[in-house]
Write an enzyme that holds these catalytic residues in place. Structure first.
Site, PDB file in Angstrom:
ATOM      1  N   GLU A 129       0.990  -1.268   0.032  1.00  0.00           N
ATOM      2  CA  GLU A 129       0.117  -0.039   0.059  1.00  0.00           C
ATOM      3  C   GLU A 129       0.905   1.235   0.089  1.00  0.00           C
ATOM      4  O   GLU A 129       1.921   1.293   0.843  1.00  0.00           O
ATOM      5  CB  GLU A 129      -0.930  -0.056   1.215  1.00  0.00           C
ATOM      6  N   TYR A 144      -6.740   7.076  -0.580  1.00  0.00           N
ATOM      7  CA  TYR A 144      -7.655   8.192  -1.120  1.00  0.00           C
ATOM      8  C   TYR A 144      -8.048   8.872   0.117  1.00  0.00           C
ATOM      9  O   TYR A 144      -8.933   8.418   0.894  1.00  0.00           O
ATOM     10  CB  TYR A 144      -8.836   7.417  -1.943  1.00  0.00           C
ATOM     11  N   HIS A 175      -7.790   3.122  -3.822  1.00  0.00           N
ATOM     12  CA  HIS A 175      -9.147   3.330  -2.941  1.00  0.00           C
ATOM     13  C   HIS A 175      -9.786   4.598  -3.259  1.00  0.00           C
ATOM     14  O   HIS A 175      -9.676   5.374  -4.012  1.00  0.00           O
ATOM     15  CB  HIS A 175      -8.257   3.576  -1.492  1.00  0.00           C
ATOM     16  N   GLN A 218       5.026   7.479  14.302  1.00  0.00           N
ATOM     17  CA  GLN A 218       4.130   7.011  13.349  1.00  0.00           C
ATOM     18  C   GLN A 218       3.211   5.996  14.237  1.00  0.00           C
ATOM     19  O   GLN A 218       1.909   5.928  14.183  1.00  0.00           O
ATOM     20  CB  GLN A 218       4.823   6.240  12.381  1.00  0.00           C
TER      21      GLN A 218
HETATM   22  P1  FAD Z   1     -17.551   0.540   7.067  1.00  0.00           P
HETATM   23  O1  FAD Z   1     -17.512  -0.983   6.323  1.00  0.00           O
HETATM   24  O2  FAD Z   1     -18.599   1.305   6.425  1.00  0.00           O
HETATM   25  O3  FAD Z   1     -17.742   0.115   8.397  1.00  0.00           O
HETATM   26  C1  FAD Z   1     -17.472   1.444   9.591  1.00  0.00           C
HETATM   27  C2  FAD Z   1     -18.439   0.990  10.909  1.00  0.00           C
HETATM   28  O4  FAD Z   1     -19.927   0.893  10.352  1.00  0.00           O
HETATM   29  C3  FAD Z   1     -18.006  -0.059  11.546  1.00  0.00           C
HETATM   30  O5  FAD Z   1     -17.943  -0.046  12.926  1.00  0.00           O
HETATM   31  C4  FAD Z   1     -18.971  -1.376  10.902  1.00  0.00           C
HETATM   32  O6  FAD Z   1     -19.150  -2.293  11.741  1.00  0.00           O
HETATM   33  C5  FAD Z   1     -20.395  -0.510  10.696  1.00  0.00           C
HETATM   34  N1  FAD Z   1     -21.229  -0.842   9.547  1.00  0.00           N
HETATM   35  C6  FAD Z   1     -20.524  -1.526   8.374  1.00  0.00           C
HETATM   36  N2  FAD Z   1     -21.487  -1.594   7.519  1.00  0.00           N
HETATM   37  C7  FAD Z   1     -22.747  -1.569   8.264  1.00  0.00           C
HETATM   38  C8  FAD Z   1     -23.975  -1.593   7.900  1.00  0.00           C
HETATM   39  N3  FAD Z   1     -24.780  -1.785   6.571  1.00  0.00           N
HETATM   40  N4  FAD Z   1     -24.984  -1.358   8.773  1.00  0.00           N
HETATM   41  C9  FAD Z   1     -24.672  -0.960   9.957  1.00  0.00           C
HETATM   42  N5  FAD Z   1     -23.223  -0.639  10.422  1.00  0.00           N
HETATM   43  C10 FAD Z   1     -22.521  -1.092   9.779  1.00  0.00           C
HETATM   44  N6  FAD Z   1      -9.493   5.530   4.846  1.00  0.00           N
HETATM   45  C11 FAD Z   1      -9.492   6.728   3.958  1.00  0.00           C
HETATM   46  O7  FAD Z   1      -9.877   7.429   4.070  1.00  0.00           O
HETATM   47  N7  FAD Z   1      -8.728   6.254   2.872  1.00  0.00           N
HETATM   48  C12 FAD Z   1      -8.017   5.122   2.533  1.00  0.00           C
HETATM   49  O8  FAD Z   1      -7.120   4.892   1.498  1.00  0.00           O
HETATM   50  C13 FAD Z   1      -8.060   4.106   3.415  1.00  0.00           C
HETATM   51  N8  FAD Z   1      -7.507   3.019   2.908  1.00  0.00           N
HETATM   52  C14 FAD Z   1      -7.736   1.826   3.954  1.00  0.00           C
HETATM   53  C15 FAD Z   1      -7.183   0.622   3.693  1.00  0.00           C
HETATM   54  C16 FAD Z   1      -7.267  -0.545   4.748  1.00  0.00           C
HETATM   55  C17 FAD Z   1      -6.717  -1.624   4.211  1.00  0.00           C
HETATM   56  C18 FAD Z   1      -7.915  -0.375   5.806  1.00  0.00           C
HETATM   57  C19 FAD Z   1      -8.111  -1.392   6.685  1.00  0.00           C
HETATM   58  C20 FAD Z   1      -8.482   0.984   6.301  1.00  0.00           C
HETATM   59  C21 FAD Z   1      -8.249   2.125   5.402  1.00  0.00           C
HETATM   60  N9  FAD Z   1      -8.978   3.373   5.611  1.00  0.00           N
HETATM   61  C22 FAD Z   1      -8.795   4.360   4.760  1.00  0.00           C
HETATM   62  C23 FAD Z   1      -9.600   3.614   6.966  1.00  0.00           C
HETATM   63  C24 FAD Z   1     -11.078   3.383   6.802  1.00  0.00           C
HETATM   64  O9  FAD Z   1     -11.817   4.374   6.038  1.00  0.00           O
HETATM   65  C25 FAD Z   1     -11.663   3.596   8.156  1.00  0.00           C
HETATM   66  O10 FAD Z   1     -11.207   2.444   9.070  1.00  0.00           O
HETATM   67  C26 FAD Z   1     -13.048   3.789   8.445  1.00  0.00           C
HETATM   68  O11 FAD Z   1     -13.507   4.268   9.661  1.00  0.00           O
HETATM   69  C27 FAD Z   1     -14.039   2.642   8.085  1.00  0.00           C
HETATM   70  O12 FAD Z   1     -14.010   2.145   6.946  1.00  0.00           O
HETATM   71  P2  FAD Z   1     -14.800   0.711   6.380  1.00  0.00           P
HETATM   72  O13 FAD Z   1     -14.835   0.981   4.898  1.00  0.00           O
HETATM   73  O14 FAD Z   1     -14.381  -0.282   7.017  1.00  0.00           O
HETATM   74  O15 FAD Z   1     -16.256   1.393   6.746  1.00  0.00           O
END
Ligand code: FAD
Length: 289
Positions: free
Chosen positions: A17, A49, A78, A214
């Site tokens: 990444e 992103y 992303h 970090q």
């Molecule tokens: P979601 O899947 O939407 O989950 C967020 C919360 O909502 C969780 O608590 C989950 O349990 C809950 N939830 C999920 N779906 C539902 C549903 N249908 N109904 C009710 N509750 C639900 N952030 C950035 O801004 N840019 C990046 O490029 C980036 N890259 C990342 C790469 C990786 C590998 C990882 C692990 C994280 C990255 N993040 C990035 C961070 C990420 O955006 C945050 O962790 C964010 O808070 C959650 O994103 P998510 O897509 O997992 O959210």
């Protein structure tokens, strides 16, 4: 090629990444770092992103296109809910397609406290369902994020895994974990995910620590637990930056060797755009994959 195809081969998938620059002035140095990182020949490289709430994300596409078209390595861009309306998601996807990018990591996104998030999508699963409604994007590979210790906003790990199932049902074809420093969390999570009917490949996200600040930043953001032996290592080398980097690489290599022997689907290394870290760590684990 869709990233999901990579998991059909016999080999563990190795991915890196990287993050795009915050300003135009940084693009050349980041491209140069990526050129050096690409020499390690990972199976694909993903580009963040708006990570950390930074909204200067216009470079994600350019960096991903550079990886795909110039470095000849599969790229994953992303894309986040908090930065995009429905209409904007379609525009971003068209831009990715024009640049030859075939894979995305669909995320809710980090929320920047100073900028109100866009609200067309509440969760990554909503954005994935929306994209999958459009036949035009059938060929785009979609991955999602997952959390071995549970997402910081989830009520419990069990709740988070039930929500993760919704993400997979919506169309996420593989998952990448948040960083973790104790493999026991990953093994427990993987077993629970399987019980919940989640059968897509799961890549383990590993971050080689490069500085104490970090690690403090990352832990504040994602809440990863720090095992005693990790804390001892950081404390011993915190005032010797070069030694800490090498100790962090050794710690990550040890984690990866253990994950590989447990049959992990993929290893996703948070390289922090650091060619030294990528090269040294790949040298240590290359023959184990
Ligand atoms: P979601 O899947 O939407 O989950 C967020 C919360 O909502 C969780 O608590 C989950 O349990 C809950 N939830 C999920 N779906 C539902 C549903 N249908 N109904 C009710 N509750 C639900 N952030 C950035 O801004 N840019 C990046 O490029 C980036 N890259 C990342 C790469 C990786 C590998 C990882 C692990 C994280 C990255 N993040 C990035 C961070 C990420 O955006 C945050 O962790 C964010 O808070 C959650 O994103 P998510 O897509 O997992 O959210």
């Amino acid at each position: 090629m869709k990233i999901s195809e990579l998991f059909k081969k016999e080999k563990t998938v190795l991915s890196f990444e990287v993050f795009p620059p915050k300003k135009t002035s940084g693009i050349e140095s980041i491209r140069a770092a990526i050129d050096q990182i690409a020499v390690c020949s990972p199976d694909y490289i993903s580009v963040t992103y708006g990570a950390g709430g930074n909204i200067a994300n216009t470079f994600t596409r350019d960096i991903a296109a550079h990886i795909k078209n110039d470095c000849k390595i599969e790229a994953m861009a992303h894309i986040t809910c908090v930065n995009n309306t429905k209409e904007e998601v379609l525009t971003v996807l068209d831009g990715f397609a024009d640049a030859g990018i075939e894979n995305i990591l669909a995320l809710r996104g980090d929320i920047n406290p100073d900028i109100p998030p866009k609200t067309d999508f509440s969760h990554a699963s909503d954005m994935i369902s929306f994209i999958r409604e459009h036949r035009k994007y059938d060929n785009i590979g979609i991955s999602g994020a997952c959390y071995p210790e549970g997402h910081t906003q989830a009520e419990s790990l069990a709740d988070d895994i039930l929500n993760l199932r919704k993400k997979v049902d919506a169309g996420a074809e593989e998952l990448i974990t948040q960083l973790f420093f104790d493999n026991a969390f990953f093994y427990d999570f993987r077993e629970k995910a399987k019980i919940a009917g989640i059968n897509v490949p799961i890549s383990a996200g590993i971050m080689p620590v490069t500085s104490k600040s970090q690690i403090e930043r990352m832990v504040t953001m994602c809440g990863a637990s720090l095992p005693q032996k990790f804390v001892r290592m950081v404390t011993k080398y915190e005032h010797r930056p070069d030694a800490l980097i090498d100790a962090g690489i050794a710690y990550a290599a040890d984690q990866i060797a253990d994950l590989l022997s447990s049959g992990v689907d993929g290893i996703h290394i948070y390289t922090m755009n650091n060619p030294y870290v990528a090269r040294k760590l790949t040298g240590m684990i290359g023959k184990l994959l």
